[in-house]
Write a protein that holds these residues in place. Structure first.
Motif, PDB file in Angstrom:
ATOM      1  N   LEU A 155       0.825  -1.207   0.000  1.00  0.00           N
ATOM      2  CA  LEU A 155       0.000   0.000   0.000  1.00  0.00           C
ATOM      3  C   LEU A 155       0.860   1.259   0.000  1.00  0.00           C
ATOM      4  N   LEU A 156       1.963   1.232   0.742  1.00  0.00           N
ATOM      5  CA  LEU A 156       2.838   2.406   0.798  1.00  0.00           C
ATOM      6  C   LEU A 156       3.486   2.697  -0.548  1.00  0.00           C
ATOM      7  N   ALA A 157       3.668   1.652  -1.346  1.00  0.00           N
ATOM      8  CA  ALA A 157       4.341   1.827  -2.634  1.00  0.00           C
ATOM      9  C   ALA A 157       3.391   2.212  -3.762  1.00  0.00           C
ATOM     10  N   THR A 158       2.072   2.117  -3.528  1.00  0.00           N
ATOM     11  CA  THR A 158       1.113   2.453  -4.578  1.00  0.00           C
ATOM     12  C   THR A 158       0.883   3.947  -4.627  1.00  0.00           C
ATOM     13  N   PRO A 159       0.386   4.480  -5.770  1.00  0.00           N
ATOM     14  CA  PRO A 159       0.121   5.922  -5.881  1.00  0.00           C
ATOM     15  C   PRO A 159      -0.888   6.373  -4.843  1.00  0.00           C
ATOM     16  N   GLN A 160      -0.814   7.638  -4.458  1.00  0.00           N
ATOM     17  CA  GLN A 160      -1.732   8.195  -3.468  1.00  0.00           C
ATOM     18  C   GLN A 160      -2.988   8.694  -4.166  1.00  0.00           C
ATOM     19  N   PHE A 161      -4.120   8.545  -3.473  1.00  0.00           N
ATOM     20  CA  PHE A 161      -5.396   8.981  -4.051  1.00  0.00           C
ATOM     21  C   PHE A 161      -6.072   9.973  -3.106  1.00  0.00           C
TER      22      PHE A 161
END
Length: 578
Positions: free
Chosen positions: A572-578
């Protein structure tokens, strides 16, 4: 009764002023569909819900011809409601019937209100994520699965979205620029396709999954009765993630979502079988990640998803060993191992392609099954032939050819044996069973020469786990492998590595003798004990049994729920922020 009253009130609101409830129309569609697919409904209740759906279609409609469309939808809904009788005593058929009803209901909305289908999809997704009732979650996700909209915008949907979101153009452009720059794996995505919906859906499901699994971990020591409910909730979320994974694979867009791949790998760290199995199913689409087929095409950010994992990520191969020990997942795991050992990316598969540990574990994963297959001169019915898709991927010939390429650097003799037995039997007079035994004998001799005693311990660890597993149809072949290895001339140099499996064999011999009331010397377990005694009774060999010159490496991975939760948090930390 409360559900019926709410439906009646909404119908009245629509009749008075549809603009008052227009914002909530998609939510009410999902509400009515969930209510219609519930069990034990009275005819009057079904009529109310059918009337609600008809009013919702008329409320959605804004163009001319609303009357004819409403009448057609009414006829279709009435025919559909007449088929809503579900038998309570047939749970599986009930679930299938419920899915069919949901699909048919949504098909009507696809035809009559195609513009509003994405709104209904969003509403169904919200119901699935936010509800705490497991039955409602499953029905809501079933509705979303039937639509899969909005999941990946098509070009037509993208143009429509562009028209509808003119006021948000600047903020969307800013978000997209962040995603392109920080995640080069998305560079191949068409810039006309905004694609935010799909990544938001995946990210939201992952957040929900982590919350549920963390809650299960916190409660598993003191509140076991609540953990079972949490597991079922997690499986509902994983069902949806699996559907999305397969959908992206079918439209060749899965490689744009590396978070799904790393989620699957994180699930393999879990000791809950149902969670682990979802990881296997999601990882089965690994062929869709095209950049894994070349060492130099993997984006640097791809590895960011595994940063900080504890224990650290050392490859996928060893994580598949628990799947090999389960008869329900052995077939698909074997097919997955076959796909993995063909990939050139050593960092992802685990160990180096020239690593002797990787080579010997790859051989051990297939050797018992190859022995059984060559004995029967066909694929094992209990594991492979029942699945036509796997039987087309995994055949003894293909596996032997690939193993020959894997070991060719280390042992030419072993590669030649695999190549020889990958083809048809040149001597038709030799029985298939004899050919299988001959293959095993020659393979074990060449394997011991090339890898033992240095790599005897990883091999023995895997065989010990195989003996303890529930794959009883392979136990005779596993014992045959052990017997062949312990009858080699230099067995005294590595016999101590096989101590755990010797204890298992000894207990089995005692158990068989107790059950049959006579001594059996013909079984494989008895033959192994005899081989061990021959080594120990030889004075010259016994002096060398305590040499510890083999590599101490435990190949069986450590599995627990906390490792999975920690890995998914890093994803989750590595995925883009929304």
């Amino acid at each position: 009764e409360q559900v019926r009253v709410v439906a009646v009130m909404v119908v009245e609101f629509i009749a008075i002023d549809r603009e008052v409830v227009r914002t909530w129309l998609p939510e009410m569609v999902v509400y009515a569909i969930i209510a219609l697919t519930m069990k034990d409904q009275k005819v009057s209740f079904q009529d109310v819900m059918c009337n609600l759906l008809i009013r919702l279609i008329s409320a959605f409609e804004t163009k001319e011809g609303a009357g004819s469309k409403t009448k057609r939808a009414k006829d279709e809904l009435e025919d559909l409601v007449n088929s809503l009788k579900v038998k309570e005593d047939e749970d599986q058929k009930s679930a299938t019937h419920s899915r069919d009803i949901t699909s048919e209901l949504l098909k009507i909305f696809r035809i009559e209100c195609p513009v509003n289908v994405p709104q209904i999809g969003r509403a169904a997704f919200r119901w699935g994520v936010l509800s705490q009732d497991l039955s409602i979650i499953k029905m809501a996700f079933t509705a979303y699965e039937c639509l899969l909209q909005p999941l990946e915008d098509s070009k037509s949907n993208a143009k429509q979205t562009k028209k509808q979101s003119t006021s948000k153009k600047h903020s969307m452009k800013k978000m997209n620029s962040y995603q392109w720059s920080s995640h080069p794996e998305f560079v191949s995505l068409d810039h006309q396709l905004i694609g935010v919906e799909s990544r938001v859906a995946v990210h939201t499901l992952l957040v929900k999954l982590v919350q549920i699994l963390q809650d299960c971990e916190d409660r598993q020591r003191f509140m076991e009765y609540e953990v079972e409910s949490g597991r079922r909730h997690a499986c509902a979320i994983l069902d949806m993630l699996l559907v999305i994974t397969r959908h992206f694979a079918s439209i060749s867009k899965l490689h744009e979502h590396p978070s799904l791949l790393w989620t699957a790998i994180g699930l393999l760290r879990c000791d809950l079988p149902e969670v682990y199995n979802y990881g296997l199913k999601m990882l089965a689409e690994i062929e869709s990640y095209k950049y894994l087929k070349s060492k130099n095409s993997i984006p640097q950010k791809f590895w960011a998803y595994a940063e900080g994992w504890n224990p650290r990520f050392t490859g996928v191969l060893l994580s598949l060993i628990p799947g090999m020990m389960n008869p329900e997942t052995q077939a698909e795991t074997m097919a997955l191992v076959y796909q993995l050992i063909r990939l050139p990316c050593d960092s992802f598969v685990g160990l180096d392609s020239s690593s002797s540990t990787r080579q010997i574990i790859s051989i051990m994963m297939f050797l018992p099954w190859l022995h059984v297959s060559l004995q029967a001169d066909r694929l094992e019915p209990s594991s492979i032939e029942q699945n036509p898709e796997l039987s087309s991927i995994l055949t003894p010939s293909k596996v032997l050819e690939q193993l020959a390429r894997v070991v060719s650097v280390k042992s030419t003799e072993l590669a030649e044996i695999f190549t020889e037995f990958s083809g048809p039997d040149p001597n038709a007079k030799v029985r298939s069973r004899d050919r299988g035994d001959l293959f095993l004998k020659r393979t074990c001799e060449a394997l011991v020469k090339a890898y033992f005693p240095t790599y005897a311990l990883p091999c023995a660890n895997y065989l010990t786990a195989a003996c303890k597993s529930d794959c009883k149809h392979l136990h005779p072949s596993v014992f045959a492998v052990v017997h062949q290895m312990l009858t080699q001339p230099n067995a005294q140099t590595y016999i101590m590595a096989f101590q755990p499996i010797i204890e298992i064999v000894q207990n089995e011999v005692v158990q068989v003798n107790d059950e049959t009331n006579y001594r059996s010397d013909s079984s494989k377990s008895a033959q192994i004990i005899r081989a061990v005694m021959e080594v120990l009774l030889d004075e010259g060999k016994r002096r060398n049994t305590y040499q510890s010159n083999y590599k101490k490496l435990d190949v069986i991975p450590i599995q627990n729920l906390s490792n999975t939760v920690e890995a998914l948090r890093k994803v989750l930390l590595a995925t883009p922020q929304f």
